[in-house]
Write an enzyme that holds these catalytic residues in place. Structure first.
Site, PDB file in Angstrom:
ATOM      1  N   PHE A 239      21.896  21.847  47.045  1.00 37.17           N
ATOM      2  CA  PHE A 239      22.059  21.134  45.777  1.00 37.17           C
ATOM      3  C   PHE A 239      22.494  22.135  44.718  1.00 37.17           C
ATOM      4  O   PHE A 239      21.810  23.130  44.474  1.00 37.17           O
ATOM      5  CB  PHE A 239      20.772  20.431  45.335  1.00 37.17           C
ATOM      6  CG  PHE A 239      20.990  19.605  44.097  1.00 37.17           C
ATOM      7  CD1 PHE A 239      21.563  18.352  44.181  1.00 37.17           C
ATOM      8  CD2 PHE A 239      20.662  20.096  42.843  1.00 37.17           C
ATOM      9  CE1 PHE A 239      21.818  17.590  43.038  1.00 37.17           C
ATOM     10  CE2 PHE A 239      20.901  19.340  41.694  1.00 37.17           C
ATOM     11  CZ  PHE A 239      21.476  18.084  41.797  1.00 37.17           C
TER      12      PHE A 239
ATOM     13  N   ASP B 174      22.304  30.794  44.136  1.00 30.47           N
ATOM     14  CA  ASP B 174      21.888  29.795  43.162  1.00 30.47           C
ATOM     15  C   ASP B 174      20.357  29.833  43.121  1.00 30.47           C
ATOM     16  O   ASP B 174      19.688  29.259  43.964  1.00 30.47           O
ATOM     17  CB  ASP B 174      22.416  28.420  43.590  1.00 30.47           C
ATOM     18  CG  ASP B 174      21.916  27.284  42.696  1.00 30.47           C
ATOM     19  OD1 ASP B 174      20.990  27.526  41.887  1.00 30.47           O
ATOM     20  OD2 ASP B 174      22.433  26.165  42.819  1.00 30.47           O
TER      21      ASP B 174
ATOM     22  N   LYS C 177      16.725  26.000  35.240  1.00 34.87           N
ATOM     23  CA  LYS C 177      15.430  25.303  35.245  1.00 34.87           C
ATOM     24  C   LYS C 177      14.268  25.994  34.510  1.00 34.87           C
ATOM     25  O   LYS C 177      13.988  25.685  33.374  1.00 34.87           O
ATOM     26  CB  LYS C 177      15.024  24.991  36.683  1.00 34.87           C
ATOM     27  CG  LYS C 177      15.881  23.891  37.297  1.00 34.87           C
ATOM     28  CD  LYS C 177      15.196  23.178  38.422  1.00 34.87           C
ATOM     29  CE  LYS C 177      15.867  21.868  38.741  1.00 34.87           C
ATOM     30  NZ  LYS C 177      17.097  21.938  39.510  1.00 34.87           N
TER      31      LYS C 177
END
Ligand SMILES: *Cc1c(COP(=O)(O)O)cnc(C)c1O
Length: 398
Positions: free
Chosen positions: A135, A220, A249
């Site tokens: 993702f 990532d 995040k």
């Protein structure tokens, strides 16, 4: 009491199936709904509220900065972005930063950087290899990077230049590498894809392969970074260093921010190549600095490691007790429990009724990503609620 569901139908685009709870306040690992009901929050804004809700150190930094200077554009120098940049560089293996506002945006920039590198150093190579079940975000290019058909199919055709191969499969990665390849992009631990851990030597082998081919390794770490998996960054656990890394995040404890970081040799942007209006704004960077400083000064990653291990052990006991629990796994405070059938929804509701917020990461699995400041007491409480939820669905499963 306001009917939020009805208002949602009236005003919102239909993109998300929400849990029917309206949260109005948070403190530490707890949140309260409009009826005053308290929940233990093991969603934490999707692995965002690293230090828990409204952490005083971050709230103070935001409040102070909001009364000082919020946005100027990068046409000028501002102080908080320098403080954050220095702290990030001093505590990672990367040398340079570019600030933006979200995870997808950080990854977009990382791909632009890798393509720029490909143009300059690899005869125009532009393809990026990513993993199935990964993702990387919701923009069109990151939808192409995200190796999941359900995200891609509604938007075909997608921007070209992305190849999705099986995670943990070196042969597939090698076979996909051509003279057009400029980078490999991976999550150290796949988060949204179901908390999938890399095999012990996979990332080392990927690193070696990228070195042999002279291509970039992009990690990532949007979900795994900032202490989530028990070290400040995920790469530390696998004995490798990326050429490019993205974070978002958990970076500013809830304030939107993202960053692309790169080694000196990979930092090939020149003025005009990339930019952002809000990226690096004083407010987000002050929140980011307060968050990272606290994480480092109080060894929050170490806490995530210890408490995560304790949580995983507890989940293991639940696996032994309930035959329909097929797997428990995770790293630090990024964990999952998987079932032999699609009871994720029932389990989420049973946990909610017990006072625990969780994420249904797959139809048959729950993901836990609590604030990194929790202790064993909160874990015991969560395990107790999970135990009750499991026994309540036991009657329905085979
Ligand atoms: C959440 C996430 C993203 C996307 O971040 P946004 O801020 O939602 O754009 C990208 N990569 C990973 C690994 C993520 O977990």
């Amino acid at each position: 009491m306001t009917n939020w569901q009805e208002l949602e139908r009236k005003y919102f685009m239909n993109t998300v199936v929400r849990v029917p709870v309206t949260l109005v306040r948070g403190e530490g690992a707890r949140v309260w709904d409009e009826k005053g009901r308290e929940y233990l929050d093991f969603v934490a804004g999707w692995a965002v509220d690293s230090l828990g809700h409204c952490h005083p150190a971050v709230t103070e930094a935001i409040t102070k900065q909001a009364g000082t200077l919020i946005q100027t554009s990068n046409q000028f120098y501002t102080v908080p972005q320098f403080q954050l940049a220095e702290l990030l560089v001093q505590n990672s293996c990367l040398d340079k930063v570019f600030f933006c506002n979200s995870g997808a945006e950080a990854n977009e920039g990382a791909i632009k950087l890798a393509r720029r590198y490909g143009k300059l150093k690899l005869n125009g190579a532009y393809e990026v290899i990513t993993a199935l079940n990964s993702f990387h975000g919701r923009t069109l290019a990151m939808t192409a990077a995200t190796g999941q058909a359900k995200f891609q199919e509604p938007y075909l055709p997608l921007p070209p230049g992305f190849i999705n191969v099986e995670f943990n499969n070196m042969a597939a990665l090698k076979a996909a590498t051509t003279a057009k390849t400029c980078a490999v992009m991976l999550e150290p631990v796949q988060g949204e894809g179901g908390v999938n851990l890399p095999d012990s030597n996979y990332l080392k082998a990927v690193r070696t392969w990228c070195d042999q081919k002279g291509i970039m390794l992009i990690l990532d770490e949007i979900q795994t970074g900032m202490g989530r998996v028990g070290t400040l960054f995920g790469y530390e656990q696998y004995g490798i260093e990326p050429d490019i890394m993205t974070l978002a995040k958990g970076m500013a404890n809830g304030v939107p921010i993202g960053v692309i970081m790169a080694k000196e040799a990979a930092s090939v942007f020149v003025p005009g190549d990339h930019g952002s209006t809000f990226g690096g704004n004083p407010l987000a960077c002050a929140a980011g600095y307060a968050t990272l400083k606290f994480i480092i000064d109080h060894d929050i990653a170490g806490n995530a490691k210890r408490v995560g291990q304790y949580f995983l052990t507890g989940l293991g006991k639940l696996k032994q007790k309930y035959h329909f629990v097929t797997d428990v796994r995770g790293c630090g405070l990024l964990l999952a429990i998987e079932f032999n059938s699609d009871i994720g929804g029932e389990m989420l509701t049973a946990c909610l009724n017990g006072g625990l917020l969780v994420n249904r990461v797959k139809p048959n699995a729950l993901r836990f990503m609590p604030p990194l400041i929790i202790g064993t007491k909160e874990v015991d409480e969560a395990l107790d609620i999970l135990n009750k939820a499991l026994s309540s669905v036991l009657v329905k499963v085979k």
